[in-house]
Each structure stands twice: as structure tokens, then as C-alpha cells.
Scaffold this motif. Structure first.
Motif, PDB file in Angstrom:
ATOM      1  N   VAL A 144     -31.174 -18.898  -3.806  1.00 32.82           N
ATOM      2  CA  VAL A 144     -30.077 -18.791  -4.766  1.00 32.82           C
ATOM      3  C   VAL A 144     -29.917 -20.093  -5.548  1.00 32.82           C
ATOM      4  N   ALA A 145     -30.037 -21.222  -4.856  1.00 32.74           N
ATOM      5  CA  ALA A 145     -29.902 -22.509  -5.553  1.00 32.74           C
ATOM      6  C   ALA A 145     -31.017 -22.710  -6.568  1.00 32.74           C
ATOM      7  N   LEU A 146     -32.232 -22.336  -6.197  1.00 32.18           N
ATOM      8  CA  LEU A 146     -33.335 -22.468  -7.153  1.00 32.18           C
ATOM      9  C   LEU A 146     -33.181 -21.495  -8.313  1.00 32.18           C
ATOM     10  N   GLY A 147     -32.606 -20.328  -8.043  1.00 28.85           N
ATOM     11  CA  GLY A 147     -32.420 -19.356  -9.108  1.00 28.85           C
ATOM     12  C   GLY A 147     -31.316 -19.739 -10.091  1.00 28.85           C
ATOM     13  N   THR A 148     -30.395 -20.597  -9.692  1.00 22.33           N
ATOM     14  CA  THR A 148     -29.309 -21.014 -10.595  1.00 22.33           C
ATOM     15  C   THR A 148     -29.664 -22.234 -11.437  1.00 22.33           C
ATOM     16  N   GLN A 149     -30.839 -22.795 -11.234  1.00 21.95           N
ATOM     17  CA  GLN A 149     -31.208 -23.965 -12.035  1.00 21.95           C
ATOM     18  C   GLN A 149     -31.307 -23.591 -13.513  1.00 21.95           C
ATOM     19  N   GLY A 150     -30.657 -24.387 -14.350  1.00 19.57           N
ATOM     20  CA  GLY A 150     -30.631 -24.132 -15.781  1.00 19.57           C
ATOM     21  C   GLY A 150     -29.467 -23.288 -16.234  1.00 19.57           C
ATOM     22  N   SER A 151     -28.650 -22.779 -15.303  1.00 19.05           N
ATOM     23  CA  SER A 151     -27.469 -21.981 -15.660  1.00 19.05           C
ATOM     24  C   SER A 151     -26.229 -22.873 -15.654  1.00 19.05           C
ATOM     25  N   PRO A 152     -25.105 -22.395 -16.169  1.00 13.43           N
ATOM     26  CA  PRO A 152     -23.895 -23.226 -16.165  1.00 13.43           C
ATOM     27  C   PRO A 152     -23.409 -23.600 -14.767  1.00 13.43           C
ATOM     28  N   VAL A 153     -23.699 -22.779 -13.784  1.00 11.52           N
ATOM     29  CA  VAL A 153     -23.270 -23.049 -12.403  1.00 11.52           C
ATOM     30  C   VAL A 153     -24.523 -23.328 -11.584  1.00 11.52           C
ATOM     31  N   THR A 154     -24.618 -24.520 -11.038  1.00 15.26           N
ATOM     32  CA  THR A 154     -25.793 -24.928 -10.276  1.00 15.26           C
ATOM     33  C   THR A 154     -25.361 -25.463  -8.909  1.00 15.26           C
ATOM     34  N   ALA A 155     -26.359 -25.627  -8.042  1.00 16.82           N
ATOM     35  CA  ALA A 155     -26.124 -26.158  -6.697  1.00 16.82           C
ATOM     36  C   ALA A 155     -27.316 -26.984  -6.284  1.00 16.82           C
ATOM     37  N   ASN A 156     -27.080 -27.949  -5.416  1.00 19.48           N
ATOM     38  CA  ASN A 156     -28.154 -28.781  -4.886  1.00 19.48           C
ATOM     39  C   ASN A 156     -28.999 -27.949  -3.920  1.00 19.48           C
TER      40      ASN A 156
END
Length: 476
Positions: A144-156
Motif C-alpha cells: 500500500v505504501a509503495l502504491g501511494t507514491q506520487g499521490s497526495p497521501v503518501t507513507a514511509n
């Protein structure tokens, strides 16, 4: 009936009602492990998606999008597992604790059910369940964290891998610990006094949390008019504020707990403590409607609540041991449990809240843990020490030696006294015999029988006397 036979393959073993001694096939075990690994993930993701869909449907000016809800459910799942998010470059570390409690309970129940279906009786047999649930949560968080890269909501990605994995590990361990007999295993190898202290500490932590919840409830009830004014007339806005208040309710209770015990809490520039208060702006959320506007002189009276909690812990431990020092040691173990619980609650209940005036929201974890330890140990030790049994102190070794010496001396004196009595009786017997012999000698002397006392004297003396008498008669 024919249709049911076709739908139910008789070659597959049912895994729901197996006896402990029945061995499962490899395929059945794989199915159970897959269900344990994927079940909490799918259920948690679906719950987050349903919650976001409800918010989108009730919002006044929002446009509902199924794809957008499904995409937003990923970061929502991470937030439920206490993974810090970045929203447009602004950190969001103040995450709700109520969803975290839900996902932890779900994972624990899944682990317990899987271990029971597999017939696990030891920790080694339940290890595949533990690994499956923990690994699935860690990998899913990373994806999930890798899938959110480049979106407004990200995670380490590293945090997204580690934090859900740790939570799942703790939850699954708690779920399988009872069905595998580990409590009995631990009870046989751990000091019973320490176990009693752990249980009393859990009780003390629950009482302290209840005290915080009670103070929060009273404060909200007293400020109910202010809380009601924070709700907006629109249904969507009001439902959203109510939902936020419910999700962050455990966070507020933890802050109230820290306030009752003394250290307090802070929201941006606002700092509310038992002995000090500094005002500041707060978010317009009904959950914070009960915050005071100034310091009150009667606040220190609330310190009686944690003192009563410590006294309760001491009262429960007053009979764990006959020696007072051991009871105090059990109270110290309970205080350590409470301090550890305070660290966990304070850590998950605070965090960053963007870069605005409300950042950060925090509880002084270090100070609060030390203060709560003291609230448990000081009154608890006092009650456990004086309310329990008291044995007379054992005499020191020197006193034992002196007592032994006295006993030996008394024994010697008794023996000497007995010997003296025997000698006195013997001497009295000798004196009586001597007096009797002397009396007989005097009587013989008076009768002229002294010669009879010698051997042969009676015969000789008598013969001579008779002969003399006969000679005198012849001469005449």
C-alpha cells in the motif's frame, strides 16, 4: 440432495469440527493459513472503505466515486495501523486509536480461531499461524505504501512494513497464547508473586483509564452547550464531526488520564496541567468542547483518584505473602506494568497535526509514566504493608547463639544439681548407717558382748569362762 453432494466434495476434510487428534491434510492446513492471513486484511480494508463511502455520501458538496473510495481506503488502512501519513507534504501523526483497537482485536481473534482449527497445542505448532498473519500484514502495508507514491497521501514504506507487522505480531501472539497452553507454561516457570503483580498492574491501569474516562465525561457533560454549538446544521458536516469525535475518543481519554494524574497534555500552544494552564487555540471538534478556559483551584482534588487506584492495587496484594517486603515487591511490579501501559497509550494517542497552530498534540510520556508508577507504588505499598499479615521478626544469629548458650548452661546446671542431690542422698545414707553401727556398738559394750563381735570371740570367750568356773568349784 444430489446437488448438495456435488457442491460438497467428500474427499475434502472439514476443518471446523475436528478432534484434537485428527491430522489435517496439507491442503486443509494451507487453506486455514491462507484464510488466517488474508481474512483480517480484507475485512479491515472493507471496513475502512465502507467508512469512507459513508463520509462521502453524507458530505454536502462531495462527489461520490467508487474508485476514489477504494484508492483512499489504502492510506486509511495504514492510518488504522498507526502508520504516519503525509498529506500534501504536511505530516499527520495524530491518528485515531479506536480503529487500531478494532484491527488488533480482529487479528487476535483470527489467530485464535486458526490455531484451534489446526489443533495447535504448543507454540511451535502455532508458529505457522503467527508467521502467516504477521507476514501478511507487513507485506500488505509495504504494498500500500509503495502504491501511494506520487499521490497526495503518501507513507514511509519502511514504517508501513514494520508498524502493521508489529501490531499483527502482538495481536496474533495474544490470540494463540491461550489455546496453546502458554499461560500454564509461564505460570509454572515465573515467580507467582510477579504474576500477581502483573495482574494487579493490569487492574490498576484499567482503573486509571476509567478515572480518565469519568473526568472526560463529566467535563463534556458540564460543557454540553458548547459542544452542541460546534455541530453545524448540515447533516453531512454534523455526521463527519460526530464520526471524528467517536474515532478519537480513546485519544481524548488518554489525555484526560494524563491530566488527572498530574502531567497534563498539550494541543499546539495550549498546555493544560494539574498545577498550571496556558491557553491557546483548539480545533473546532465537539470532542474538545469540554476543555477548560482557565485554571481552577480545585483541580488538585482530582489527585485523590490515582491515589485511590494505587490503594486498590495495594489492597488486592495484601494477602499475596506473609512477609511485608514481598508484598511491596509485588506492588512494584504492578507499578511497572502501569508505567509501561502509560508509555504505550501516550505514544499512540499523540502525534503531529500538520504544520498549523494545533501541532503537535502530545502527552508527556516520560513524565507521565514516572508519575503513574509513583501513584501506584507509594499508596499501594503503604496499604499492602500495613493491611496484610505480619510475622514476628526472626532473631538475629547472635541472639540464637546466646539462647543456645543459655540453654546449654541450664542443662549443665540441671545435671550438676541432680548429681548434688544424689551425693547428698548417698551421704545421708552413709551417716544413717554409721549412726546405727555406733548405736549397736554402744549397746554391746554395755552388755559386755564386745568379744562376740570378733570372729571366734564368742566361742573362745565362752569356753574360757566356763573352764574358770569349773576349776573354782573343784578347788572348793
Amino acid at each position: 440432495m444430489r446437488i448438495m453432494d456435488l457442491l460438497t466434495d467428500s474427499r475434502e476434510e472439514p476443518v471446523g469440527d475436528l478432534e484434537p487428534d485428527v491430522e489435517l491434510s496439507r491442503a486443509a492446513r494451507v487453506r486455514v493459513l491462507l484464510a488466517a492471513a488474508l481474512g483480517p486484511l480484507l475485512t479491515g480494508y472493507a471496513a475502512v472503505a465502507a467508512l469512507l463511502a459513508l463520509i462521502a455520501l453524507t458530505a454536502g458538496h462531495a462527489v461520490f466515486s467508487g474508485t476514489g473510495v477504494l484508492l483512499a481506503a489504502g492510506p486509511g488502512w495504514l492510518a488504522a495501523h498507526q502508520v504516519r501519513l503525509d498529506i500534501g507534504g504536511h505530516p499527520l501523526g495524530l491518528l485515531p486509536v479506536l480503529p487500531t483497537l478494532g484491527v488488533v482485536a480482529l487479528a487476535a481473534r483470527t489467530a485464535s480461531g486458526a490455531a484451534g482449527r489446526l489443533g495447535c497445542r504448543s507454540a511451535r505448532e502455532a508458529l505457522p499461524v503467527f508467521v502467516a498473519i504477521t507476514g501478511a500484514h507487513a507485506v500488505f502495508g509495504l504494498v500500500v505504501a509503495l502504491g501511494t507514491q506520487g499521490s497526495p497521501v503518501t507513507a514511509n514504506p519502511l514504517l508501513a512494513f514494520a508498524v502493521p507487522g508489529l501490531l499483527a505480531a502482538a495481536a496474533s501472539a495474544a490470540g494463540i497464547i491461550r489455546c496453546c497452553g502458554l499461560p500454564d507454561f509461564v505460570a509454572e516457570r515465573v515467580d507467582p508473586l510477579a504474576l500477581r503483580g502483573v495482574r494487579a498492574g493490569a487492574l490498576g491501569l484499567a482503573v486509571l483509564v476509567a478515572c480518565g474516562a469519568g473526568v472526560f465525561t463529566v467535563a463534556t457533560a458540564v460543557s454540553w452547550r458548547t459542544v452542541a454549538d460546534m455541530y453545524e446544521p448540515a447533516l453531512g458536516s454534523s455526521s463527519g464531526l460526530f464520526l471524528i469525535s467517536v474515532l478519537y475518543l480513546p485519544n481524548a481519554v488518554t489525555a484526560a488520564l494524563s491530566f488527572v494524574t498530574g502531567p497534563g497534555f498539550s494541543v499546539g500552544s495550549l498546555n493544560a496541567g494539574m498545577f498550571g494552564y496556558r491557553g491557546g487555540p483548539v480545533p473546532g471538534v465537539p470532542l474538545l468542547g469540554g476543555l477548560p478556559e482557565h485554571h481552577a483551584a480545585w483541580w488538585p482534588a482530582l489527585l485523590a483518584l490515582p491515589a485511590a487506584a494505587g490503594a486498590l492495587v495495594g489492597w488486592t496484594l495484601r494477602k499475596v505473602d506473609a512477609e511485608p517486603a514481598q508484598r511491596v515487591r509485588a506492588v512494584a511490579v504492578a507499578g511497572a506494568v502501569v508505567a509501561l501501559g502509560c508509555v504505550v497509550l501516550g505514544t499512540v494517542s499523540g502525534g503531529r497535526l500538520g504544520d498549523g497552530p494545533f501541532d503537535p498534540v502530545s502527552v508527556p510520556v516520560g513524565v507521565a509514566s514516572v508519575v503513574m508508577f509513583c501513584w501506584i507504588v507509594i499508596p499501594g505499598s503503604f496499604v499492602a504493608f500495613f493491611a496484610g499479615e505480619h510475622e514476628p521478626p526472626a532473631p538475629p544469629p547472635e541472639a540464637l547463639e546466646d539462647n543456645q548458650a543459655f540453654e546449654d548452661a541450664d542443662a549443665v546446671d540441671a545435671e550438676e544439681a541432680a548429681e548434688a542431690v544424689e551425693e547428698l542422698e548417698a551421704s545421708e545414707e552413709d551417716e544413717d548407717g554409721y549412726e546405727e553401727a555406733e548405736f549397736e556398738a554402744e549397746a554391746d559394750a554395755e552388755l559386755g558382748l564386745d568379744d562376740f563381735s570378733e570372729p571366734g570371740g564368742a566361742v573362745t570367750g565362752g569356753t574360757e569362762t566356763c573352764g574358770d568356773v569349773e576349776a573354782d568349784e573343784t578347788d572348793r
